[in-house]
Design a protein around this motif. Structure first.
Motif, mmCIF file in Angstrom:
data_model
loop_
_atom_site.group_PDB
_atom_site.id
_atom_site.type_symbol
_atom_site.label_atom_id
_atom_site.label_comp_id
_atom_site.label_asym_id
_atom_site.label_seq_id
_atom_site.Cartn_x
_atom_site.Cartn_y
_atom_site.Cartn_z
ATOM 1 N N CYS A 95 0.852 -1.189 0.000
ATOM 2 C CA CYS A 95 0.000 0.000 0.000
ATOM 3 C C CYS A 95 0.892 1.244 0.000
ATOM 4 N N HIS A 132 0.232 4.043 1.166
ATOM 5 C CA HIS A 132 0.030 4.886 2.348
ATOM 6 C C HIS A 132 1.108 4.594 3.387
ATOM 7 N N GLU A 133 1.072 3.383 3.965
ATOM 8 C CA GLU A 133 2.090 3.033 4.966
ATOM 9 C C GLU A 133 2.631 1.624 4.753
ATOM 10 N N ASN A 134 2.739 1.242 3.483
ATOM 11 C CA ASN A 134 3.400 -0.014 3.107
ATOM 12 C C ASN A 134 2.766 -1.278 3.686
ATOM 13 N N TYR A 135 1.486 -1.253 3.922
ATOM 14 C CA TYR A 135 0.823 -2.481 4.382
ATOM 15 C C TYR A 135 0.790 -3.484 3.236
ATOM 16 N N CYS A 187 -7.233 -1.727 1.096
ATOM 17 C CA CYS A 187 -6.209 -1.967 2.102
ATOM 18 C C CYS A 187 -6.893 -2.052 3.464
ATOM 19 N N ASN A 214 -5.664 -1.799 6.368
ATOM 20 C CA ASN A 214 -5.028 -1.059 7.458
ATOM 21 C C ASN A 214 -5.769 0.249 7.753
ATOM 22 N N HIS A 215 -5.918 1.093 6.728
ATOM 23 C CA HIS A 215 -6.675 2.353 6.927
ATOM 24 C C HIS A 215 -7.685 2.567 5.806
ATOM 25 N N PHE A 216 -7.935 1.510 5.032
ATOM 26 C CA PHE A 216 -9.019 1.492 4.034
ATOM 27 C C PHE A 216 -8.808 2.400 2.828
ATOM 28 N N ALA A 217 -7.565 2.574 2.406
ATOM 29 C CA ALA A 217 -7.336 3.158 1.083
ATOM 30 C C ALA A 217 -7.926 2.197 0.054
ATOM 31 N N PRO A 242 -6.857 7.042 2.492
ATOM 32 C CA PRO A 242 -7.473 6.967 3.821
ATOM 33 C C PRO A 242 -8.004 8.341 4.215
HETATM 34 S S1 FES Z 1 -1.385 1.359 4.969
HETATM 35 FE FE1 FES Z 1 -2.913 1.066 3.474
HETATM 36 S S2 FES Z 1 -4.368 2.559 3.971
HETATM 37 FE FE2 FES Z 1 -2.797 2.902 5.418
#
Ligand code: FES
Length: 105
Positions: A43, A45-48, A62, A64-67, A80
């Motif tokens: 991802c 955003h934060e590499n999830y 995603c 993690n924070h729903f991107a 997100p």
């Molecule tokens: S890591 Fe994917 S939305 Fe934050």
């Protein structure tokens, strides 16, 4: 650019996400509506790890924070909440040949 076999066509169900490693490159292969799509696996955003995400309709989410991303071209559908803009995923060409799903890197 070279085509690499990732898996067998019949090994994925619709809405499955399959993580593959080709050389040093990791990617996810998704099956949606009987078609296959491949993008980078982290991802933006934060590499999830998006292999732990899920498909809803034609959207990759995603957890993690729903991107949300478009699996067809890796574009961002929505970042997100409150995160501002995030980068698209890298998208890879995919083809099915003799029952094998191939990705071009
Ligand atoms: S890591 Fe994917 S939305 Fe934050």
């Amino acid at each position: 650019m070279t085509w690499y076999k990732v898996t067998e066509e019949g090994s994925l169900k619709n809405e499955d996400i399959f993580k593959a490693k080709i050389g040093n490159e990791e990617l996810i292969l998704m099956k949606i509506g009987g078609k296959f799509f491949a993008t980078s696996h982290l991802c933006t955003h934060e590499n999830y790890d998006l292999s732990e995400g899920f498909i809803d309709g034609e959207t990759l989410i995603c957890p993690n924070h729903f991107a949300t991303f478009n699996p067809v071209d890796g574009s961002v559908i929505s970042p997100p909440e409150g995160a501002g803009d995030i980068s698209p995923l890298k998208s890879y060409p995919v083809k099915v040949e003799n029952g094998s799903v191939m990705v071009e890197l």
